[in-house]
Design an enzyme around this catalytic site. Structure first.
Site, PDB file in Angstrom:
ATOM      1  N   TYR A  92       0.829  -1.205   0.000  1.00  0.00           N
ATOM      2  CA  TYR A  92       0.000   0.000   0.000  1.00  0.00           C
ATOM      3  C   TYR A  92       0.868   1.261   0.000  1.00  0.00           C
ATOM      4  O   TYR A  92       0.580   2.228  -0.703  1.00  0.00           O
ATOM      5  CB  TYR A  92      -0.933   0.003   1.218  1.00  0.00           C
ATOM      6  CG  TYR A  92      -1.894  -1.159   1.210  1.00  0.00           C
ATOM      7  CD1 TYR A  92      -3.072  -1.109   0.477  1.00  0.00           C
ATOM      8  CD2 TYR A  92      -1.623  -2.326   1.927  1.00  0.00           C
ATOM      9  CE1 TYR A  92      -3.961  -2.180   0.450  1.00  0.00           C
ATOM     10  CE2 TYR A  92      -2.496  -3.399   1.908  1.00  0.00           C
ATOM     11  CZ  TYR A  92      -3.667  -3.307   1.168  1.00  0.00           C
ATOM     12  OH  TYR A  92      -4.532  -4.375   1.141  1.00  0.00           O
ATOM     13  N   ASN A 115     -12.368  -0.994  -5.427  1.00  0.00           N
ATOM     14  CA  ASN A 115     -12.123  -1.264  -6.838  1.00  0.00           C
ATOM     15  C   ASN A 115     -13.312  -2.018  -7.445  1.00  0.00           C
ATOM     16  O   ASN A 115     -13.620  -3.124  -7.012  1.00  0.00           O
ATOM     17  CB  ASN A 115     -10.842  -2.104  -6.968  1.00  0.00           C
ATOM     18  CG  ASN A 115     -10.582  -2.594  -8.364  1.00  0.00           C
ATOM     19  OD1 ASN A 115     -11.113  -2.081  -9.334  1.00  0.00           O
ATOM     20  ND2 ASN A 115      -9.753  -3.610  -8.470  1.00  0.00           N
ATOM     21  N   CYS A 123      -6.292  -5.492  -7.879  1.00  0.00           N
ATOM     22  CA  CYS A 123      -6.193  -5.108  -6.467  1.00  0.00           C
ATOM     23  C   CYS A 123      -5.673  -6.255  -5.606  1.00  0.00           C
ATOM     24  O   CYS A 123      -5.105  -6.018  -4.541  1.00  0.00           O
ATOM     25  CB  CYS A 123      -7.535  -4.609  -5.959  1.00  0.00           C
ATOM     26  SG  CYS A 123      -8.912  -5.738  -6.230  1.00  0.00           S
ATOM     27  N   HIS A 124      -5.820  -7.489  -6.075  1.00  0.00           N
ATOM     28  CA  HIS A 124      -5.331  -8.647  -5.312  1.00  0.00           C
ATOM     29  C   HIS A 124      -3.807  -8.664  -5.213  1.00  0.00           C
ATOM     30  O   HIS A 124      -3.254  -9.342  -4.363  1.00  0.00           O
ATOM     31  CB  HIS A 124      -5.833  -9.950  -5.940  1.00  0.00           C
ATOM     32  CG  HIS A 124      -5.396 -10.153  -7.347  1.00  0.00           C
ATOM     33  ND1 HIS A 124      -6.044  -9.532  -8.406  1.00  0.00           N
ATOM     34  CD2 HIS A 124      -4.387 -10.875  -7.885  1.00  0.00           C
ATOM     35  CE1 HIS A 124      -5.441  -9.879  -9.532  1.00  0.00           C
ATOM     36  NE2 HIS A 124      -4.431 -10.693  -9.242  1.00  0.00           N
ATOM     37  N   GLU A 150      -1.129 -16.660 -10.096  1.00  0.00           N
ATOM     38  CA  GLU A 150      -0.108 -15.834 -10.736  1.00  0.00           C
ATOM     39  C   GLU A 150       1.309 -16.178 -10.267  1.00  0.00           C
ATOM     40  O   GLU A 150       2.278 -15.584 -10.737  1.00  0.00           O
ATOM     41  CB  GLU A 150      -0.391 -14.355 -10.469  1.00  0.00           C
ATOM     42  CG  GLU A 150      -1.681 -13.885 -11.100  1.00  0.00           C
ATOM     43  CD  GLU A 150      -1.944 -12.401 -10.921  1.00  0.00           C
ATOM     44  OE1 GLU A 150      -1.061 -11.665 -10.429  1.00  0.00           O
ATOM     45  OE2 GLU A 150      -3.044 -11.965 -11.282  1.00  0.00           O
TER      46      GLU A 150
END
Length: 158
Positions: A92, A115, A123-124, A150
């Site tokens: 953040y 979001n 956002c993840h 990912e």
């Protein structure tokens, strides 16, 4: 003006609702209570095709016209989130620095939480400064599943 249209997409993390308005994707969110709605436009069909590719590991970035609705601050945060590469994470504080306001980490967290285009605006990929997974509007298990997909779960923020 085009009417608002939507479809549902059965994903490995649950039922996703994809909304389109005026030729742009405006929302993508998890709703496991949504009934099935087939894609009813070329854009929604394309969005579902790209989601198929994402969940199969073949797509790392989305190429869709989007129009999230938010404040100018939220838009700046969401734009910055789109620069986090597939398989990477950011904290953040780094996002706050990236938008020119290093002291806005808490406000960044609130914008990330709001979001409207999960996955498309990734956002993840935002985690806590200490490398812990942090929070997620759809729940930690969903965030963990996306990060694992990912290959970025338990990585240090860039």
């Amino acid at each position: 003006m085009s009417p608002l249209t939507e479809c549902t997409y059965a994903s490995p993390i649950g039922t996703l609702v994809v909304r389109e308005e005026n030729g742009r994707i405006t929302e993508l969110y998890l709703d496991n209570n949504a009934g099935y709605a087939a894609p009813c436009s070329e854009l929604l069909t394309e969005a579902c095709r790209q989601l198929d590719e994402y969940f199969s590991g073949k797509r790392h970035a989305f190429e869709l016209p989007i129009a999230p609705n938010g404040t100018s601050f939220q838009m700046s945060v969401w734009n910055r989130l789109q620069s986090i590469p597939y398989g990477k994470t950011a904290c953040y504080r780094n996002i706050a620095a990236g938008i020119g306001n290093i002291k806005a980490a808490r406000a960044v967290g609130q914008a990330v939480n709001r979001n409207p285009l999960m996955i498309i605006i990734p956002c993840h990929r935002v985690i806590s400064k200490d490398g812990s997974i942090g929070g997620f509007a759809c729940g930690i298990s969903v965030k963990r599943a996306l990060l694992e997909l990912e290959g970025s779960y338990n990585t240090n923020p860039r």
